[in-house]
Design a protein around this motif. Structure first.
Motif, PDB file in Angstrom:
ATOM      1  N   SER A  81       0.832  -1.211   0.000  1.00 35.89           N
ATOM      2  CA  SER A  81       0.000   0.000   0.000  1.00 35.89           C
ATOM      3  C   SER A  81       0.864   1.258   0.000  1.00 35.89           C
ATOM      4  CB  SER A  81      -0.938   0.003   1.209  1.00 35.89           C
ATOM      5  OG  SER A  81      -1.815  -1.104   1.168  1.00 35.89           O
ATOM      6  N   GLY A  95       2.530   1.580  -3.297  1.00 36.39           N
ATOM      7  CA  GLY A  95       1.542   2.025  -4.273  1.00 36.39           C
ATOM      8  C   GLY A  95       1.009   3.419  -4.018  1.00 36.39           C
ATOM      9  N   SER A  96       1.566   4.108  -3.019  1.00 38.33           N
ATOM     10  CA  SER A  96       1.195   5.500  -2.697  1.00 38.33           C
ATOM     11  C   SER A  96      -0.293   5.656  -2.390  1.00 38.33           C
ATOM     12  CB  SER A  96       1.604   6.433  -3.858  1.00 38.33           C
ATOM     13  OG  SER A  96       2.988   6.343  -4.100  1.00 38.33           O
ATOM     14  N   ASP A  97      -0.834   4.703  -1.610  1.00 37.41           N
ATOM     15  CA  ASP A  97      -2.241   4.747  -1.205  1.00 37.41           C
ATOM     16  C   ASP A  97      -2.303   5.040   0.297  1.00 37.41           C
ATOM     17  OD1 ASP A  97      -4.884   4.213  -0.400  1.00 37.41           O
ATOM     18  OD2 ASP A  97      -5.157   2.764  -2.018  1.00 37.41           O
ATOM     19  N   ASP A 123      -4.777   5.860   2.238  1.00 34.82           N
ATOM     20  CA  ASP A 123      -5.946   5.340   2.942  1.00 34.82           C
ATOM     21  C   ASP A 123      -5.758   3.866   3.304  1.00 34.82           C
ATOM     22  OD1 ASP A 123      -7.515   7.786   2.738  1.00 34.82           O
ATOM     23  OD2 ASP A 123      -7.570   7.350   0.597  1.00 34.82           O
ATOM     24  N   ALA A 124      -5.281   3.085   2.338  1.00 28.82           N
ATOM     25  CA  ALA A 124      -4.993   1.680   2.640  1.00 28.82           C
ATOM     26  C   ALA A 124      -3.875   1.576   3.668  1.00 28.82           C
ATOM     27  CB  ALA A 124      -4.609   0.939   1.359  1.00 28.82           C
ATOM     28  N   THR A 125      -2.903   2.481   3.578  1.00 22.93           N
ATOM     29  CA  THR A 125      -1.811   2.504   4.554  1.00 22.93           C
ATOM     30  C   THR A 125      -2.346   2.700   5.959  1.00 22.93           C
ATOM     31  OG1 THR A 125      -0.213   3.344   2.946  1.00 22.93           O
ATOM     32  CG2 THR A 125       0.258   3.762   5.279  1.00 22.93           C
ATOM     33  N   ALA A 183       3.907   6.889   2.463  1.00 19.97           N
ATOM     34  CA  ALA A 183       2.925   6.644   1.407  1.00 19.97           C
ATOM     35  C   ALA A 183       2.820   7.814   0.440  1.00 19.97           C
ATOM     36  CB  ALA A 183       1.560   6.340   2.016  1.00 19.97           C
ATOM     37  N   THR A 184       3.001   9.024   0.942  1.00 19.94           N
ATOM     38  CA  THR A 184       2.840  10.217   0.104  1.00 19.94           C
ATOM     39  C   THR A 184       4.165  10.747  -0.430  1.00 19.94           C
ATOM     40  OG1 THR A 184       2.832  11.593   2.111  1.00 19.94           O
ATOM     41  CG2 THR A 184       0.695  10.895   1.247  1.00 19.94           C
TER      42      THR A 184
END
Length: 409
Positions: free
Chosen positions: A244, A247-249, A251-253, A319-320
């Motif tokens: 996650s 994949g730069s997500d 919310d899932a993170t 993630a970001t």
């Protein structure tokens, strides 16, 4: 009303009563044979919680005849360690002290090193336990003086004898004659992921909710709140978290961090976030590794539940962030050539103490001078290929300009 935990009341007193861990305590188990042969050495037990590490240490202590002391590293201080060590100087500790140190991963280097002298001369025999990989959390000086033993999750079938003993105890304590099928007891074992202590706790709750026979319906209402978290789930969730973030997500993170925090996986989460910072963000944002490290140190110092706050900060930052695995791929490519037997003879002008023909880059414009660094059979090989992100693109452009200027001179 009983205050003590049922699992503690039913704690095995002999190796024969331990469920699971046949490789350690069965008839041919390595620790059993060693202890029964009169050999008790420094040991490190590692594996998931609730599967017999503390129990084994107590049984070994009882058979050793040594003065037994127990500390938990989550709450013990250096002063507590020194108090135990001081006992080796009195008549009661003359034969040596067997110290059981639970959760050794929470001791810092100074606390662990305080034991070394006493371990070396035999005044202290250390048995420590950890739920983490000891190679990451136990210092090498301790590891080199101890034997490592892995404790594995107990299979549902292997847990049956412990659950039968618990059921008999509860019936005797309550003056009842409730029954439970082997099928239900195995389901309790599966629901608790091989954790014997949790399995006994789930059985006890089910017992008091049941009528004459314990049922799956009685058990399920408690099992859903236990946090079914076995080895597969552990690694699956960590894998989901890393994918996650990669994949730069965000919310899932946040979701997978929440799942891991709910399961109490503080140290495993810290370790994985630090891997991600270098493997998946890497040179695209080099500061990510330092920020993640600081957040993880803060989380460990705070503990849960507060530790979840720096952890989610680190996870969402990762993630970001821009992503790059260029460094990771460069190392893999280099390691492949090394494993293939290439690059055995490094350039003579790089070897210490000769340095014949070596040119010192700081003596040249731009602190750079062309010269050979790779071995002859790998000359011209490119392992590192900059990824197209701001950080690496800027670095690549800078060095392209430096190299071009050097060619013109």
């Amino acid at each position: 009303m009983r205050n003590a935990q049922l699992a503690d009341l039913l704690r095995p007193k002999t190796f024969d009563d331990i469920v699971g861990q046949e490789h350690l305590f069965g008839p041919r188990g390595v620790i059993r044979r060693m202890v029964e042969g009169g050999r008790i050495t420094n040991m490190i037990f590692y594996g998931p919680p609730g599967i017999g590490k503390t129990t084994a240490a107590e049984i070994i202590a009882a058979q050793s005849g040594m003065l037994f002391r127990r500390l938990n590293a989550t709450s013990a201080s250096l002063a507590d360690v020194k108090a135990v060590l001081a006992e080796t100087d009195n008549v009661f500790g003359a034969g040596g002290v067997l110290l059981y140190l639970d959760e050794i991963q929470y001791f810092n280097r100074k606390q662990q090193q305080s034991l070394l002298e006493y371990m070396e001369d035999g005044r202290v025999t250390l048995i420590s336990s950890t739920t983490e990989n000891p190679h990451f959390y136990v210092y090498n000086a301790i590891l080199s003086r101890a034997s490592l033993f892995e404790f594995k999750p107990v299979s549902p079938k292997a847990i049956l004898p412990a659950l039968r003993r618990a059921l008999d105890y509860l019936n005797g304590e309550s003056g009842t004659a409730k029954t439970a099928s082997d099928e239900l007891l195995e389901k309790i074992g599966r629901a608790t992921g091989g954790d014997v202590r949790r399995a006994i706790g789930l059985l006890e709750n089910t017992f008091f909710a049941a009528d004459d026979e314990l049922s799956e319906e009685d058990m399920t209402s408690f099992a859903t709140s236990v946090g079914n978290f076995n080895d597969d789930t552990h690694y699956d969730l960590l894998s989901c978290l890393q994918k996650s973030i990669r994949g730069s997500d965000p919310d899932a993170t946040a979701f997978y961090v929440g799942k891991l925090v709910a399961a109490g996986e503080l140290l495993a989460l810290c370790r994985r976030l630090q891997v991600i910072a270098s493997e998946d963000i890497g040179l695209a944002y080099p500061q990510a590794a330092m920020i993640t490290r600081a957040c993880c140190e803060s989380a460990v110092e705070l503990g849960l539940p507060e530790g979840r706050i720096p952890l989610i900060n680190a996870a969402l930052m990762l993630a970001t962030s821009p992503k790059s695995n260029s460094a990771y791929l460069a190392l893999d490519a280099a390691m492949q050539d090394i494993n293939d037997g290439k690059g055995v003879n490094v350039p003579a002008h790089l070897q210490s103490p000769l340095f014949k023909g070596y040119r010192y880059p700081h003596d040249y414009p731009d602190h750079y001078v062309p010269q050979q660094y790779l071995p002859d059979d790998l000359r011209g090989k490119q392992y590192y290929k900059p990824a197209p992100n701001k950080q690496e693109s800027a670095a690549a452009a800078y060095w392209d300009a430096v190299h071009e200027r050097a060619k013109k001179k």
